[in-house]
Scaffold this motif. Structure first.
Motif, mmCIF file in Angstrom:
data_model
loop_
_atom_site.group_PDB
_atom_site.id
_atom_site.type_symbol
_atom_site.label_atom_id
_atom_site.label_comp_id
_atom_site.label_asym_id
_atom_site.label_seq_id
_atom_site.Cartn_x
_atom_site.Cartn_y
_atom_site.Cartn_z
ATOM 1 N N LEU A 318 96.164 55.630 -18.069
ATOM 2 C CA LEU A 318 97.103 55.707 -19.189
ATOM 3 C C LEU A 318 98.230 54.687 -19.053
ATOM 4 C CD1 LEU A 318 97.252 59.556 -19.777
ATOM 5 C CD2 LEU A 318 96.176 57.815 -21.212
ATOM 6 N N ALA A 319 98.628 54.395 -17.835
ATOM 7 C CA ALA A 319 99.629 53.331 -17.634
ATOM 8 C C ALA A 319 99.070 52.005 -18.127
ATOM 9 C CB ALA A 319 100.006 53.247 -16.158
ATOM 10 N N ALA A 320 97.781 51.759 -17.880
ATOM 11 C CA ALA A 320 97.156 50.529 -18.366
ATOM 12 C C ALA A 320 97.060 50.517 -19.887
ATOM 13 C CB ALA A 320 95.763 50.377 -17.745
ATOM 14 N N VAL A 321 96.795 51.677 -20.479
ATOM 15 C CA VAL A 321 96.754 51.789 -21.935
ATOM 16 C C VAL A 321 98.112 51.405 -22.530
ATOM 17 C CG1 VAL A 321 96.622 53.457 -23.830
ATOM 18 C CG2 VAL A 321 94.885 53.475 -22.030
ATOM 19 N N ALA A 322 99.174 51.867 -21.917
ATOM 20 C CA ALA A 322 100.512 51.553 -22.414
ATOM 21 C C ALA A 322 100.789 50.051 -22.350
ATOM 22 C CB ALA A 322 101.557 52.318 -21.609
ATOM 23 N N GLN A 323 100.231 49.391 -21.353
ATOM 24 C CA GLN A 323 100.504 47.972 -21.173
ATOM 25 C C GLN A 323 99.943 47.110 -22.303
ATOM 26 O OE1 GLN A 323 102.535 46.508 -18.917
ATOM 27 N NE2 GLN A 323 103.046 48.629 -18.372
ATOM 28 N N VAL A 324 98.932 47.585 -23.024
ATOM 29 C CA VAL A 324 98.392 46.789 -24.128
ATOM 30 C C VAL A 324 99.135 47.065 -25.430
ATOM 31 C CG1 VAL A 324 96.116 46.698 -23.068
ATOM 32 C CG2 VAL A 324 96.597 48.450 -24.801
ATOM 33 N N GLY A 325 100.173 47.875 -25.371
ATOM 34 C CA GLY A 325 100.999 48.106 -26.547
ATOM 35 C C GLY A 325 100.733 49.398 -27.288
ATOM 36 N N ALA A 326 99.868 50.256 -26.757
ATOM 37 C CA ALA A 326 99.632 51.541 -27.410
ATOM 38 C C ALA A 326 100.885 52.401 -27.340
ATOM 39 C CB ALA A 326 98.464 52.268 -26.751
ATOM 40 N N THR A 327 101.107 53.182 -28.368
ATOM 41 C CA THR A 327 102.276 54.057 -28.421
ATOM 42 C C THR A 327 101.937 55.513 -28.176
ATOM 43 O OG1 THR A 327 101.979 54.138 -30.828
ATOM 44 C CG2 THR A 327 103.586 52.566 -29.986
ATOM 45 N N ALA A 328 100.635 55.848 -28.247
ATOM 46 C CA ALA A 328 100.245 57.250 -28.095
ATOM 47 C C ALA A 328 98.804 57.320 -27.631
ATOM 48 C CB ALA A 328 100.407 58.004 -29.416
ATOM 49 N N VAL A 329 98.457 58.463 -27.071
ATOM 50 C CA VAL A 329 97.072 58.752 -26.688
ATOM 51 C C VAL A 329 96.677 60.062 -27.359
ATOM 52 C CG1 VAL A 329 97.727 59.982 -24.586
ATOM 53 C CG2 VAL A 329 95.456 58.982 -24.758
ATOM 54 N N PHE A 330 95.406 60.139 -27.717
ATOM 55 C CA PHE A 330 94.869 61.266 -28.472
ATOM 56 C C PHE A 330 93.705 61.814 -27.650
ATOM 57 C CE2 PHE A 330 91.992 61.571 -32.555
ATOM 58 C CZ PHE A 330 91.804 62.919 -32.350
ATOM 59 N N LEU A 331 93.939 62.917 -26.936
ATOM 60 C CA LEU A 331 92.963 63.482 -26.004
ATOM 61 C C LEU A 331 91.917 64.315 -26.743
ATOM 62 C CD1 LEU A 331 95.464 64.799 -23.309
ATOM 63 C CD2 LEU A 331 94.380 62.534 -23.391
ATOM 64 N N GLN A 332 90.663 64.174 -26.326
ATOM 65 C CA GLN A 332 89.596 64.979 -26.902
ATOM 66 C C GLN A 332 88.799 65.658 -25.792
ATOM 67 O OE1 GLN A 332 87.306 63.678 -30.314
ATOM 68 N NE2 GLN A 332 88.222 61.647 -30.186
ATOM 69 N N HIS A 333 88.397 66.893 -26.041
ATOM 70 C CA HIS A 333 87.447 67.550 -25.166
ATOM 71 C C HIS A 333 86.073 67.459 -25.820
ATOM 72 C CE1 HIS A 333 87.732 70.706 -28.153
ATOM 73 N NE2 HIS A 333 86.902 71.494 -27.499
ATOM 74 N N VAL A 334 85.027 67.666 -25.048
ATOM 75 C CA VAL A 334 83.675 67.625 -25.583
ATOM 76 C C VAL A 334 83.371 68.945 -26.291
ATOM 77 C CG1 VAL A 334 81.244 67.639 -24.926
ATOM 78 C CG2 VAL A 334 82.781 65.938 -23.954
ATOM 79 N N GLY A 335 82.875 68.858 -27.510
ATOM 80 C CA GLY A 335 82.510 70.061 -28.256
ATOM 81 C C GLY A 335 83.273 70.166 -29.552
ATOM 82 N N SER A 336 82.561 70.530 -30.605
ATOM 83 C CA SER A 336 83.166 70.646 -31.931
ATOM 84 C C SER A 336 83.478 72.079 -32.325
ATOM 85 C CB SER A 336 82.228 70.039 -32.983
ATOM 86 O OG SER A 336 82.092 68.657 -32.786
ATOM 87 N N TYR A 337 82.951 73.055 -31.575
ATOM 88 C CA TYR A 337 83.067 74.452 -31.997
ATOM 89 C C TYR A 337 83.716 75.317 -30.928
ATOM 90 C CZ TYR A 337 79.717 72.071 -34.867
ATOM 91 O OH TYR A 337 79.112 71.130 -35.655
ATOM 92 N N THR A 338 84.423 74.661 -30.011
ATOM 93 C CA THR A 338 85.237 75.359 -29.019
ATOM 94 C C THR A 338 86.627 74.756 -29.038
ATOM 95 O OG1 THR A 338 84.577 73.810 -27.268
ATOM 96 C CG2 THR A 338 83.270 75.838 -27.514
ATOM 97 N N LEU A 339 87.587 75.509 -28.572
ATOM 98 C CA LEU A 339 88.970 75.028 -28.527
ATOM 99 C C LEU A 339 89.262 74.397 -27.160
ATOM 100 C CD1 LEU A 339 90.622 78.041 -30.344
ATOM 101 C CD2 LEU A 339 90.273 75.740 -31.257
ATOM 102 N N PRO A 340 90.191 73.462 -27.095
ATOM 103 C CA PRO A 340 90.427 72.712 -25.853
ATOM 104 C C PRO A 340 91.314 73.449 -24.859
ATOM 105 C CG PRO A 340 91.884 71.885 -27.550
ATOM 106 C CD PRO A 340 91.018 72.942 -28.211
ATOM 107 N N ASP A 341 91.031 74.721 -24.607
ATOM 108 C CA ASP A 341 91.917 75.534 -23.772
ATOM 109 C C ASP A 341 92.093 74.941 -22.372
ATOM 110 O OD1 ASP A 341 92.342 77.557 -25.759
ATOM 111 O OD2 ASP A 341 90.352 78.346 -25.308
ATOM 112 N N GLU A 342 90.969 74.574 -21.736
ATOM 113 C CA GLU A 342 91.057 74.054 -20.372
ATOM 114 C C GLU A 342 91.801 72.724 -20.335
ATOM 115 O OE1 GLU A 342 88.190 72.457 -16.732
ATOM 116 O OE2 GLU A 342 87.302 73.492 -18.445
ATOM 117 N N LEU A 343 91.447 71.804 -21.217
ATOM 118 C CA LEU A 343 92.111 70.503 -21.242
ATOM 119 C C LEU A 343 93.593 70.653 -21.553
ATOM 120 C CD1 LEU A 343 92.052 67.411 -21.210
ATOM 121 C CD2 LEU A 343 91.312 67.475 -23.610
#
Length: 361
Positions: A318-343
């Motif tokens: 994520l530090a490297a992501v910031a270095q290219v000028g990104a302002t935010a990160v959008f985290l995804q867990h695998v699965g469309s029909y479960t909620l991201p409780d663990e993540l």
């Protein structure tokens, strides 16, 4: 799930005396459960210090995205709420503008309208994703309506009563759409993962579009990435096989190959509904992809394009992501029909304090 007052996980901003995180951190919450449960998850994300929740839009897979966004906005006080992403095919631009204005009224300054070409919203009902020209035209209509301007609809001039400004973000991955997004949107959701070379190239295309529109440096970039905190990436990466295969199906094979991820997948994999990325039976989809995506390829995909690894490794990526000028990160867990409780809890507890401790750029 417990109420927000009962939660004991470490908030994202709870590191005492630490500097602010380099990136705004958001998380994807598929509207796969009754609305009340979804609001509780958004409240938990707010209590943990997340900056944003992103809600995908696919009318046959999930609850209506704007109804959920309005309920989530009404049930929270600080956290940003966004669509990631809605479309301008199943939803007329005038309908999108009205819905966005309504949610923005519930949460002034907290709603982001994320737009994309459609995919899982349009294909299951026999329609095709938007072309670049259609995105340009229809996003322009939405912006004009939200700005209170009159718009010509097939010879009929109309305007939106009680308009409200709403930031428009566009999801993109290919070079043409990245440049278009930089030109017409306030922000871009980068779908190319966190591979450094690809991310730098994507950022450059966005900034080319922004410069062409006279707004160089004023287009925010949110990087979307699948994330799992693990000390065994090869074992965890297996769950990503349908994602990797789905990218290849949508023309991303050469893009993956540039990073050493070689995948050869047919346009249709039988037995998987409705598609690989949104499969209802995820284990079945993983097994179906075994013949097309090797364990070595998906491990390389997890390491190159995703945030899979130890807390220290993820924080470094994520530090490297910031270095290219990104302002935010959008985290995804695998699965469309479960909620991201663990993540949701694991990232806040184990990764975020390492982000907070990093010096601001």
């Amino acid at each position: 799930m417990t109420s927000s007052t009962d939660r004991t996980e470490t908030p994202l901003d709870a590191a005492p005396g630490a500097a602010a995180p380099r990136l705004r951190v958001g998380i994807r919450i598929p509207p796969c459960r009754p609305v009340g449960e979804l609001v509780e998850v958004v409240q938990q994300a707010e209590a943990l210090g997340y900056d944003q929740v992103w809600l995908p839009d696919s009318q046959l897979l999930w609850r209506d995205v704007y109804a959920v966004a309005a309920a989530a906005a009404a049930g929270t006080r600080r956290i940003g709420v966004g669509t990631a992403v809605t479309n301008v095919v199943t939803r007329h631009p005038a309908v999108v503008a009205s819905a966005a204005r309504t949610v923005a009224e519930v949460a002034p300054g907290r709603f982001t309208l994320g737009l994309g070409v459609g995919n899982s919203s349009v294909q299951p009902v026999g329609l095709r994703p938007s072309t670049g020209a259609e995105m340009r035209e229809r996003v322009g209509v939405i912006r004009a309506l939200l700005d209170g301007e009159e718009v010509d609809f097939l010879g009929v001039r109309s305007r939106l009563r009680d308009p409200a400004p709403v930031p428009l973000h566009m999801a993109a991955s290919g070079p043409k759409n990245l440049r278009l997004a930089g030109e017409i949107a306030d922000g871009v959701i980068l779908l190319s993962g966190v591979a450094p070379d690809n991310l730098a190239a994507s950022s450059a295309r966005v900034q080319e579009g922004a410069a062409a529109a006279g707004k160089a440096g004023r287009v925010s970039m949110t990087v979307s990435a699948f994330c799992r905190v693990t000390d065994d990436v090869p074992a965890a990466a297996r769950e990503l096989k349908p994602i990797c295969a789905g990218i290849a199906q949508n023309g991303g094979g050469p893009f993956l190959a540039l990073a050493g991820v070689h995948v050869d997948v047919p346009q249709h994999v039988p037995g998987v509904y409705p598609d690989l990325v949104h499969a209802e039976d995820w284990e079945l989809a993983v097994r179906a992809c075994d013949r097309y995506v090797s364990d070595e390829a998906v491990t390389a995909f997890a390491r190159q394009f995703c945030l899979y690894g130890t807390p220290e490794e993820i924080a470094a990526r994520l530090a490297a992501v910031a270095q290219v000028g990104a302002t935010a990160v959008f985290l995804q867990h695998v699965g469309s029909y479960t909620l991201p409780d663990e993540l949701l809890s694991t990232f806040a507890r184990e990764v975020s304090p390492r982000l907070s401790a990093a010096p601001a750029r």
